[in-house]
Write a protein that holds these residues in place. Structure first.
Motif, PDB file in Angstrom:
ATOM      1  N   MET A 185       0.814  -1.199   0.000  1.00  0.00           N
ATOM      2  CA  MET A 185       0.000   0.000   0.000  1.00  0.00           C
ATOM      3  C   MET A 185       0.845   1.245   0.000  1.00  0.00           C
ATOM      4  SD  MET A 185      -2.907  -1.653   2.055  1.00  0.00           S
ATOM      5  CE  MET A 185      -2.071  -3.157   1.866  1.00  0.00           C
ATOM      6  N   GLY A 186       2.043   1.134   0.563  1.00  0.00           N
ATOM      7  CA  GLY A 186       3.072   2.084   0.211  1.00  0.00           C
ATOM      8  C   GLY A 186       3.041   3.393   0.946  1.00  0.00           C
ATOM      9  N   ALA A 187       3.975   3.573   1.843  1.00  0.00           N
ATOM     10  CA  ALA A 187       4.030   4.818   2.600  1.00  0.00           C
ATOM     11  C   ALA A 187       4.516   5.940   1.703  1.00  0.00           C
ATOM     12  CB  ALA A 187       4.963   4.646   3.781  1.00  0.00           C
ATOM     13  N   ALA A 188       5.825   6.126   1.677  1.00  0.00           N
ATOM     14  CA  ALA A 188       6.385   7.196   0.857  1.00  0.00           C
ATOM     15  C   ALA A 188       6.262   6.837  -0.614  1.00  0.00           C
ATOM     16  CB  ALA A 188       7.833   7.401   1.237  1.00  0.00           C
ATOM     17  N   LEU A 189       5.989   5.580  -0.886  1.00  0.00           N
ATOM     18  CA  LEU A 189       6.125   5.075  -2.239  1.00  0.00           C
ATOM     19  C   LEU A 189       4.791   4.891  -2.894  1.00  0.00           C
ATOM     20  CD1 LEU A 189       7.914   2.146  -0.604  1.00  0.00           C
ATOM     21  CD2 LEU A 189       9.089   4.132  -1.500  1.00  0.00           C
TER      22      LEU A 189
ATOM     23  N   GLU B  47       7.530  -1.038   3.759  1.00  0.00           N
ATOM     24  CA  GLU B  47       6.384  -0.175   4.058  1.00  0.00           C
ATOM     25  C   GLU B  47       6.677   0.852   5.158  1.00  0.00           C
ATOM     26  OE1 GLU B  47       3.668   0.275   2.502  1.00  0.00           O
ATOM     27  OE2 GLU B  47       3.673  -1.409   1.123  1.00  0.00           O
ATOM     28  N   SER B  48       7.428   0.437   6.177  1.00  0.00           N
ATOM     29  CA  SER B  48       7.607   1.368   7.301  1.00  0.00           C
ATOM     30  C   SER B  48       9.012   1.331   7.894  1.00  0.00           C
ATOM     31  CB  SER B  48       6.588   1.063   8.411  1.00  0.00           C
ATOM     32  OG  SER B  48       6.938  -0.145   9.068  1.00  0.00           O
TER      33      SER B  48
ATOM     34  N   GLY C  15       4.671   7.190   9.017  1.00  0.00           N
ATOM     35  CA  GLY C  15       4.010   8.360   8.435  1.00  0.00           C
ATOM     36  C   GLY C  15       3.424   9.237   9.521  1.00  0.00           C
ATOM     37  N   ASP C  16       3.379  10.551   9.305  1.00  0.00           N
ATOM     38  CA  ASP C  16       2.829  11.397  10.365  1.00  0.00           C
ATOM     39  C   ASP C  16       1.696  12.305   9.891  1.00  0.00           C
ATOM     40  OD1 ASP C  16       4.504  13.005   8.934  1.00  0.00           O
ATOM     41  OD2 ASP C  16       6.039  13.124  10.494  1.00  0.00           O
TER      42      ASP C  16
ATOM     43  N   ALA D  21      -2.841   5.382   4.146  1.00  0.00           N
ATOM     44  CA  ALA D  21      -2.376   4.069   4.590  1.00  0.00           C
ATOM     45  C   ALA D  21      -1.629   4.265   5.904  1.00  0.00           C
ATOM     46  CB  ALA D  21      -1.452   3.443   3.549  1.00  0.00           C
ATOM     47  N   PHE D  22      -1.805   3.342   6.840  1.00  0.00           N
ATOM     48  CA  PHE D  22      -1.153   3.552   8.128  1.00  0.00           C
ATOM     49  C   PHE D  22      -0.810   2.226   8.801  1.00  0.00           C
ATOM     50  CE2 PHE D  22      -4.593   2.650  11.173  1.00  0.00           C
ATOM     51  CZ  PHE D  22      -5.660   2.580  10.302  1.00  0.00           C
TER      52      PHE D  22
END
Ligand SMILES: [Ca+2]
Length: 392
Positions: free
Chosen positions: A1-5, A119-120, A127-128, A177-178
């Motif tokens: 699902m991809g944080a920065a990506l 992902e993290s 993520g913030d 996404a978290f």
């Protein structure tokens, strides 16, 4: 699902008139819809007490990492030695959880750990962005998929309402996404499991919940226990045969086309596989199996699935890719990017601190250094500019 990506969605535009009123009216509508779905009015009010869109969310929603980065840059950042080292340590620390998740869901523990790592950064960078604010922004100001964002927002509040998480824990990516493995709220609702037995599904704070939920997601996406994910291969010079994840053939057929394993061993036996040549026949080739598609389902980009699959191989002790990417300017790891930033700072091109994250400021600094060298301005963080500035 991809944080920065994360796969992103272009076309987010500000309305031309009455922005503030439109946003307030839209948020009021979201609150009502949340309450209709069973969220308490008090929770809806706390989550959506927001006056303006999150502008950073709007900016980021027009960028698409998977589709704008060269594959060798993408792989160099996602599968660097640091992530392999950290992953091996984290796999040791959480060995019993990973073994239990693998036993219950059938998914290879190295793949579970690779998703977590990418992902993290193994839980360290979740993520913030406040998820309700990010999703309300996308639902109310976005020009596309507004229904989707609205439904994800209501889903996120539903998770808090049912007691899985506190509202304060809803911090994640700009796209909502978290958690340690960056689930969208709808995926969370469907696939999250309580694996530490405290009665709540907490993918933010509980490593067992996060890892087992990822395994459950992959299983539900069609993972087959005991089957491989991919094999690095070489194709004959001038290969013009079939290419494509879904164009699966028996390994014997690939052998007949002159395809060999990159490590020199025979292709051997296995389920049917498709061929990926992300940089053409001169670069690394990959035979990918059904399990690769399960990873693809997690974040629908082949580059993403390739990074997860290769990180999993590295975590399992396999070496880096045997075939070099066909470029004279390979990508930089996160550590290499931080070193490049230090050089840019030392030479006055960049202010601030070196964090290894190449954003607009770093890109502008690289472009300025390229201009000084008389090179075309690309703003790209690669080996060439790094060495030209004195890196080694
Ligand atoms: Ca739990």
């Amino acid at each position: 699902m991809g944080a920065a990506l994360l796969t992103a969605f272009a076309g987010v535009l500000w309305p031309t008139t009455g922005s503030a009123q439109n946003f307030a009216a839209c948020v009021a509508g979201l609150k009502q819809a949340a309450v209709r779905s069973g969220v308490s009015p008090a929770l809806a009010a706390r989550a959506l007490g927001i006056a303006a869109p999150d502008e950073k969310v709007l900016r980021l929603s027009s960028q698409q990492a998977e589709f704008t980065w060269a594959i060798w840059d993408y792989m160099a950042v996602l599968v660097d030695d640091e992530r392999v080292r950290d992953g091996r340590a984290m796999m040791q620390r959480h060995a019993s959880t990973l073994a239990a998740a693998e036993a219950r869901f059938g998914v290879d523990r190295h793949v579970i750990a690779a998703v977590w790592g990418i992902e993290s950064n193994y839980g360290r960078e979740q993520g913030d962005y406040f998820v309700p604010h990010a999703l309300a922004t996308l639902a109310c100001v976005g020009a596309s998929r507004t229904k989707y964002w609205r439904s994800e927002l209501i889903g996120a509040l539903g998770l808090v309402q049912r007691g899985d998480l506190s509202l304060e824990k809803l911090k994640g990516s700009w796209a909502g996404a978290f958690g340690q493995t960056q689930f969208m709220p709808s995926a969370y609702r469907r696939f999250a499991v309580d694996f530490d037995g405290d009665g709540r599904r907490d993918l933010v704070a509980s490593v067992p919940d996060a890892l087992a939920s990822t395994a459950n997601y992959l299983r539900r996406a069609g993972w087959r226990r005991g089957e491989p994910v991919m094999i690095e291969v070489k194709v004959p010079a001038g290969y013009a045969g079939p290419v494509g994840r879904r164009q699966r053939k028996p390994l014997g057929s690939w052998a007949g086309l002159g395809v060999v394993r990159a490590d020199g061993k025979p292709l051997g036996e296995g389920p049917p596989a498709g061929m990926l040549l992300p940089a053409g026949p001169a670069g690394p080739g990959f035979l990918v199996f059904r399990n690769f598609d399960a990873i693809y389902a997690y974040n629908t980009a082949e580059s993403y699935a390739l990074a997860i699959a290769h990180l999993a191989e590295r975590l399992a002790g396999l070496p880096p890719l045997r075939t070099a990417w066909p470029t004279d300017d390979p990508g930089l790891s996160r550590a290499g990017r931080a070193e490049l930033q230090k050089l840019l700072i030392a030479k006055g091109y960049l202010a601030g601190k070196a964090d290894g994250k190449i954003g607009p400021d770093s890109q502008a600094a690289i472009a300025a250094a390229e201009r000084k060298l008389g090179w075309p301005e690309t703003g790209r963080a690669g080996q060439k500019i790094y060495r030209a500035l004195g890196g080694r």
